[in-house]
Every structure is written in C-alpha cells, then in structure tokens.
Design an enzyme around this catalytic site. Structure first.
Site, PDB file in Angstrom:
ATOM      1  N   VAL A 119       0.869  -1.176   0.000  1.00  0.00           N
ATOM      2  CA  VAL A 119       0.000   0.000   0.000  1.00  0.00           C
ATOM      3  C   VAL A 119       0.904   1.224   0.000  1.00  0.00           C
ATOM      4  O   VAL A 119       1.835   1.308   0.814  1.00  0.00           O
ATOM      5  CB  VAL A 119      -0.932   0.024   1.223  1.00  0.00           C
ATOM      6  CG1 VAL A 119      -1.856   1.237   1.166  1.00  0.00           C
ATOM      7  CG2 VAL A 119      -1.732  -1.271   1.323  1.00  0.00           C
ATOM      8  N   CYS A 120       0.664   2.143  -0.919  1.00  0.00           N
ATOM      9  CA  CYS A 120       1.365   3.429  -0.936  1.00  0.00           C
ATOM     10  C   CYS A 120       2.886   3.203  -0.971  1.00  0.00           C
ATOM     11  O   CYS A 120       3.392   2.489  -1.814  1.00  0.00           O
ATOM     12  CB  CYS A 120       0.911   4.250   0.272  1.00  0.00           C
ATOM     13  SG  CYS A 120       1.360   5.984   0.251  1.00  0.00           S
ATOM     14  N   THR A 121       3.627   3.801  -0.023  1.00  0.00           N
ATOM     15  CA  THR A 121       5.089   3.720  -0.023  1.00  0.00           C
ATOM     16  C   THR A 121       5.611   2.387   0.492  1.00  0.00           C
ATOM     17  O   THR A 121       6.829   2.198   0.569  1.00  0.00           O
ATOM     18  CB  THR A 121       5.686   4.862   0.812  1.00  0.00           C
ATOM     19  OG1 THR A 121       5.086   4.859   2.110  1.00  0.00           O
ATOM     20  CG2 THR A 121       5.448   6.207   0.145  1.00  0.00           C
ATOM     21  N   THR A 139       2.704   3.594  -6.692  1.00  0.00           N
ATOM     22  CA  THR A 139       2.712   4.102  -5.327  1.00  0.00           C
ATOM     23  C   THR A 139       1.914   5.404  -5.311  1.00  0.00           C
ATOM     24  O   THR A 139       1.300   5.790  -6.313  1.00  0.00           O
ATOM     25  CB  THR A 139       4.166   4.305  -4.836  1.00  0.00           C
ATOM     26  OG1 THR A 139       4.158   4.596  -3.428  1.00  0.00           O
ATOM     27  CG2 THR A 139       4.851   5.453  -5.564  1.00  0.00           C
ATOM     28  N   SER A 171      -0.303  -0.736  -4.651  1.00  0.00           N
ATOM     29  CA  SER A 171      -1.438   0.186  -4.747  1.00  0.00           C
ATOM     30  C   SER A 171      -0.991   1.602  -4.441  1.00  0.00           C
ATOM     31  O   SER A 171       0.041   1.833  -3.811  1.00  0.00           O
ATOM     32  CB  SER A 171      -2.567  -0.237  -3.810  1.00  0.00           C
ATOM     33  OG  SER A 171      -2.131  -0.294  -2.468  1.00  0.00           O
TER      34      SER A 171
END
Length: 210
Positions: A119-121, A139, A171
């Site tokens: 998720v993300c970073t 990201t 994501s």
C-alpha cells in the site's frame, strides 16, 4: 489447505495508520462475512472464515504509527506461523526500508506467500528487500518520482489505483489499498464475498485498477 490461511500485515514505526488498518479491516470483515450461513451458497464456496490476520513487527513492543497512534503487534519476526498473503503498508517507510531485520523478514515472508501486496510507499520496502526488481509497480502520486529515482529498474506506473505483476500487487494510497484488498478477497474466494464485505464496511468499492 488444512491449516488456516495466514495474512500478515507488516507494522513499523511511522506506518500510515489507515494503510495498515484498511486492509486489516477488509480481511477481518471478510472472515466474519464468510462465516455467515448465506456464504455457503455463494459461488466459489468462500473459505475465508478460517483466515487468520495478524500485525507483525520486529518485536512485540508498541509500534508508533504516523501521527502518534499506537499499535500492539500480535507477532514478531521470530514467529514461524506460515504467511500466505503478505501486506506491506506505507507511511514514512525510510527506516523500515533500511532495517536489515525488516528486509530479511519481508524477503522470507514474500518467498513463502502466495501473494504479496503493498500500500502506498510500502513498495519502497518491497524494492529494498529485493521482492520487486523489474516489476511493474505503483505508489502514491507524490512518491512516483522518488520511486523512479531510487529504483530505476522498476516500471513505475502513473494513474493506476493498483498494479498486478505476477504474484505481487502494489497500490497507490489509502483508499486504493482498501480497493486492492477487496480485489484480493474476490480473487482468493469470490466476488460475492468482496461485495458483501464492502457493503458491511459501508464502503464504495472501486473494483477496477484504473
């Protein structure tokens, strides 16, 4: 599978609280929904009622999430409970991406897991651990250029909510991480369970990755 399906969510200091809690809520809610009598009639015969979801950290000491929320992990890196699905959330992940113990555990857990997701970073941690190398990934929009600069071998995708490359998913951010988690519920069981989970959470699921 005769044992419970193990879902491990990495916890580390400065993790984004919703990056961790969003997937946790999705998978634990899916397990509750799958245990209801009506789930027996859904195509795919969901087996999610037996899922075990755990937050895993370097130690079992309190983890201080970004903005100060404290999380008590249920497992640490010495725990040998099998991991079938690994989730690596984002946040301020620099220290986690430099921690040898964290990277070793992520490598080990991902090699064992059927699916790995960030998720993300969190994708920076996957890259530092060598889980992604020449993969297509994404990201948070704010971190796309940093990801390209730090890991030029990656094919960094802009504008996607999530990206799938083999057994690895990444994501773009908090809500995209929830959408991806629901997608993984559907993939592992059936769309009916993912839809029922989203409805239970009163969440409008964006089921497409773009």
């Amino acid at each position: 599978m005769t044992r419970p399906f193990g879902i491990a969510i990495l916890a580390f200091d400065d993790v984004e609280a919703l990056d961790l809690a969003g997937p946790y809520e999705v998978f634990t809610t899916a397990a509750r929904m799958a245990a209801r009598p009506e789930a027996a009639d859904w195509p795919g015969q969901p087996v999610a009622a037996g899922w075990q979801v755990a937050c895993v950290a370097r130690t079992r000491a309190l983890v201080r999430a970004r903005a100060g929320l404290q999380v008590l992990p249920t497992r640490d890196f010495s725990d040998e409970t099998p991991v079938d699905l690994l989730i690596v959330p984002g946040g301020v992940a620099d220290a986690a991406a430099r921690c040898p113990d964290t990277l070793a555990w992520v490598r080990r857990a991902s090699a064992q897991a059927t699916l790995t997701a960030s998720v993300c970073t969190g994708v920076f941690v996957l890259a530092a651990a060598g889980v992604v190398d020449n993969h297509r990934v994404t990201t948070h929009w704010e971190d796309l250029d940093d990801l390209r600069r730090q890991w030029p071998s990656l094919d960094v995708v802009d504008g996607a909510r999530w990206v799938e490359d083999g057994h690895v998913f990444s994501s773009a951010g908090i809500s995209a991480g929830i959408d991806l988690s629901l997608h993984l519920v559907a993939r592992l069981t059936c769309p009916e369970l993912a839809e029922r989970t989203a409805r239970q959470m009163d969440y409008r699921w964006m089921s497409r990755p773009d």
